[in-house]
Design a protein around this motif. Structure first.
Motif, short mmCIF file in Angstrom:
data_model
loop_
_atom_site.label_atom_id
_atom_site.label_comp_id
_atom_site.label_asym_id
_atom_site.label_seq_id
_atom_site.Cartn_x
_atom_site.Cartn_y
_atom_site.Cartn_z
N GLN A 1 52.99 43.57 30.08
CA GLN A 1 52.01 43.29 31.22
C GLN A 1 52.75 42.65 32.45
OE1 GLN A 1 49.01 40.18 29.92
NE2 GLN A 1 48.68 41.62 28.15
N SER A 2 52.70 42.48 33.31
CA SER A 2 52.90 42.66 34.76
C SER A 2 53.15 41.67 34.69
CB SER A 2 52.44 43.29 36.30
OG SER A 2 50.69 42.28 35.55
N SER A 3 53.25 40.40 34.17
CA SER A 3 53.36 38.67 34.62
C SER A 3 54.59 38.87 33.60
CB SER A 3 52.30 38.41 33.86
OG SER A 3 52.03 38.55 32.63
N GLN A 4 55.21 39.57 32.36
CA GLN A 4 56.26 39.57 32.12
C GLN A 4 57.62 40.30 32.03
OE1 GLN A 4 53.80 41.28 28.65
NE2 GLN A 4 53.70 39.39 27.27
N ARG A 5 58.33 39.55 31.42
CA ARG A 5 59.96 40.70 31.92
C ARG A 5 60.37 40.96 30.77
NH1 ARG A 5 61.56 39.78 36.92
NH2 ARG A 5 63.59 39.71 35.76
#
Lengths: 118, 115
Positions: B51-55
């Protein structure tokens, strides 16, 4: 159950034939997709059904006709295809897809139907 | 228009080697990024979704990272095996679908792991 099923696995048809591809999912997803994949190319989106309503239908020839009888089933009707339509046709589903605003919900893909047009 | 590029197009390595597959995208306004595996003539198998919030995300010998600001993702495969031989596709989910739909694929990296 995260499975998307597609039938048939393989299909050979002549240019004058009428055939249908079928796709089914039982994950409660309300968006279903048809993709076309030519050899050594990435999948390309053909159609999206969201809540059983067709949302995308651009640049795909009319010899391809999608149908969504209910939220679990998706068909692709084929008529008067050309040899260049030979490809792998992939079905996918996701929780939801809203025209113009995508939530990016994960798409789950079926194994595909290998279509050969003679 | 969002474009997804995967480098290299093909890769051949001996069994046991660690390897990295690269994916880049032109527009950082993505929602998620997903790595798939595709065996010849078969459908797509989802490997990892970031997800875009994850690295990063990890699953077994696979580790995928995402740097939205630079428009890059990498898929790291540890201790490669012949069974890993397949084409690996990177795909980005767009914030706005439009006529492209919301899932844009790269052309893939064809991996061959030799015994």
């Amino acid at each position: 159950d995260t499975e998307v099923t597609q039938t048939p696995k393989h299909l050979v048809m002549g240019m004058t034939n009428k055939k249908s591809l079928k796709c089914e999912q039982h994950m409660g997803h309300r968006a279903m997709y048809w993709y076309k994949q030519k050899a050594k190319k990435p999948p390309e989106l053909m159609f999206v059904y969201s809540y059983e309503k067709l949302s995308i239908n651009e640049s795909v020839p009319s010899r391809f006709s999608p149908e969504c009888p209910n939220s679990s089933l998706l068909n692709l009707h084929l008529h008067a295809l050309q040899p260049e339509d030979s490809a792998l046709y992939l079905c996918a589903s996701s929780q939801v897809w809203t025209s113009g605003l995508s939530r990016g919900d994960t798409q789950y893909f079926g194994p595909g139907t290998r279509l050969t047009v003679l | 228009k969002q474009e997804v590029t995967q480098i290299p197009a093909a890769l051949s390595v001996p069994e046991g080697e660690n390897l990295v597959l690269n994916c880049s995208f032109t527009d950082s306004a993505i929602y998620n990024l997903q790595w798939f595996r595709q065996d010849p003539g078969k459908g797509l198998t989802s490997l990892l979704l970031i997800q875009s919030s994850q690295r990063e995300q990890t699953s077994g010998r696979l580790n995928a990272s995402l740097d939205k600001s630079s428009g890059r993702s990498t898929l790291y495969i540890a201790a490669s095996q012949p069974g890993d031989s397949a084409t690996y596709l990177c795909a980005v989910y767009l914030d706005w679908g439009g006529s492209q739909g919301n899932l844009i694929f790269g052309k893939g990296t064809k991996l061959s792991v030799k015994p």
